[in-house]
Write an enzyme that holds these catalytic residues in place. Structure first.
Site, short mmCIF file in Angstrom:
data_model
loop_
_atom_site.label_atom_id
_atom_site.label_comp_id
_atom_site.label_asym_id
_atom_site.label_seq_id
_atom_site.Cartn_x
_atom_site.Cartn_y
_atom_site.Cartn_z
N ASN A 87 9.17 19.84 16.20
CA ASN A 87 9.40 20.14 17.62
C ASN A 87 10.70 20.92 17.72
OD1 ASN A 87 9.90 20.23 20.34
ND2 ASN A 87 10.04 18.00 20.61
N TRP A 88 10.63 22.23 17.91
CA TRP A 88 11.83 23.06 17.96
C TRP A 88 12.61 22.87 19.25
CZ3 TRP A 88 11.24 28.67 15.61
CH2 TRP A 88 10.87 28.56 14.27
N LYS A 89 12.01 22.25 20.25
CA LYS A 89 12.64 22.05 21.55
C LYS A 89 13.11 23.41 22.11
CE LYS A 89 13.68 17.30 20.36
NZ LYS A 89 14.61 16.17 20.43
N HIS A 113 7.01 13.82 26.08
CA HIS A 113 8.24 13.64 25.30
C HIS A 113 9.30 13.01 26.20
CE1 HIS A 113 11.83 14.48 22.95
NE2 HIS A 113 11.03 14.67 21.92
N GLU A 133 12.28 13.56 26.58
CA GLU A 133 13.15 14.53 27.26
C GLU A 133 12.49 15.08 28.51
OE1 GLU A 133 15.25 15.52 23.01
OE2 GLU A 133 13.81 16.95 23.85
N GLU A 171 8.64 7.47 19.42
CA GLU A 171 9.97 8.06 19.34
C GLU A 171 10.93 7.22 20.18
OE1 GLU A 171 9.81 12.32 20.46
OE2 GLU A 171 9.82 12.63 18.31
N GLY A 187 17.96 12.53 18.02
CA GLY A 187 19.17 13.35 17.96
C GLY A 187 20.44 12.58 17.69
N SER A 201 15.40 11.20 14.43
CA SER A 201 16.34 11.36 13.32
C SER A 201 15.70 11.30 11.93
CB SER A 201 17.47 10.33 13.43
OG SER A 201 18.23 10.60 14.61
N GLY A 203 12.53 16.72 15.07
CA GLY A 203 13.26 17.63 15.94
C GLY A 203 14.20 18.50 15.15
N GLY A 204 15.48 18.17 15.19
CA GLY A 204 16.50 19.02 14.58
C GLY A 204 16.23 19.44 13.16
O1 LIG Z 1 12.55 14.36 19.68
C1 LIG Z 1 12.25 14.42 18.51
C2 LIG Z 1 11.01 15.11 18.09
O2 LIG Z 1 10.14 15.33 19.19
C3 LIG Z 1 13.14 13.88 17.41
O3 LIG Z 1 14.31 14.67 17.40
P1 LIG Z 1 15.32 14.51 16.15
O4 LIG Z 1 14.49 14.60 14.89
O5 LIG Z 1 16.29 15.65 16.31
O6 LIG Z 1 15.95 13.13 16.30
#
Ligand SMILES: O=C(CO)COP(=O)(O)O
Length: 245
Positions: free
Chosen positions: A8-10, A92, A94, A162, A168, A207, A228-229
């Site tokens: 997920n590149w967000k 998600h 977020e 999640e 994050g 994470s 994510g990251g």
């Molecule tokens: O929100 C996430 C994937 O959708 C997880 O993010 P991180 O891997 O950066 O913690």
């Protein structure tokens, strides 16, 4: 069950980020899992073109619940399918926390994704406060029952657990905590989908790194990861993928 690793590149990535997808193709030719990259909407068309002939597929990070109409700025599931998108992340945290998306909205989007032939990755997870109040299973259960459409099948549904407090932050739940929630999700899926509930992939997200992926993938009812990251750099993401044997 064949594992699924989704990135997920967000809200990250410019046209030059295409280089990461090209590099990922070169690093994952021998992968034994399904691999999905979910870039921002602005990069999807180029990304779909770039992954043709590889074992990568492209997903989106959201879609609207309607197929068309007066919804300024929105993107429909049909539009995504028209581009060659295969998956869509829905619910998600977020979007739930920051955009006020409730379970009903997520379910409407999951139905729209199903209609368009997309596979929904429906996200659930508790906040730090809910975890500290020992309400994680209660909250995840409510989100799952409220977001997963009746009649959903393993062909169109993936669940991602999640925990909001792990996204994050570098914090990861204990193995026991992950297994407890994933087992509860598996049980709820069996109650809701019957035997097909065994086949719905349950991803862990929060994470995930190349350094902890092997331990996480070794846990019961963990069928992959939503990253994510660590998905933004091909080398790190490939390290997670290589642990998904
Ligand atoms: O929100 C996430 C994937 O959708 C997880 O993010 P991180 O891997 O950066 O913690």
């Amino acid at each position: 069950m064949r594992r699924l690793i989704a990135g997920n590149w967000k809200m990250n990535g410019l046209i030059s980020s295409q280089a990461e997808i090209e590099a990922l193709k070169g690093l994952t030719g021998g992968a034994t899992c399904d691999i999905v990259v979910c870039p921002p909407f602005t990069l999807i068309d180029r990304a779909v073109e770039a992954v043709k002939g590889s074992n990568l597929v492209i997903g989106a990070q959201d879609c609207h619940a309607q197929s068309s109409g007066a919804h300024t700025g929105e993107i429909s599931a049909e539009m995504l399918a028209d581009l060659g998108v295969r998956y869509v992340i829905l619910g998600h945290s977020e979007r739930r926390v920051l955009n006020g998306e409730d379970d009903e909205i997520v379910m409407g989007k999951a139905l729209a994704a199903h209609r368009a032939g997309l596979i929904s990755i429906v996200c659930v997870g508790e906040t730090r406060h809910e975890r500290d109040e020992a309400r994680a299973l209660e909250v995840v259960g409510e989100q799952l029952r409220g977001s997963v459409p009746e009649g959903a099948t393993s062909r169109h549904l993936v669940i991602a657990y999640e925990p909001v407090w792990a996204i994050g932050t570098g914090l990861v739940p204990t193995s026991e905590q992950i297994e407890e929630v994933h087992a509860a999700i598996r049980q709820m899926l069996k109650e809701r989908l019957g035997d097909d509930g065994h086949l719905v992939k349950i991803l862990y997200g929060g994470s995930v790194k190349a350094s902890n992926a092997a331990v996480i993938f070794g846990l019961r009812n963990v069928d992959g990861a939503l990253v994510g990251g660590a998905s933004l750099k091909a080398s790190e993401f490939a390290g997670i993928i290589s642990a998904a044997v």
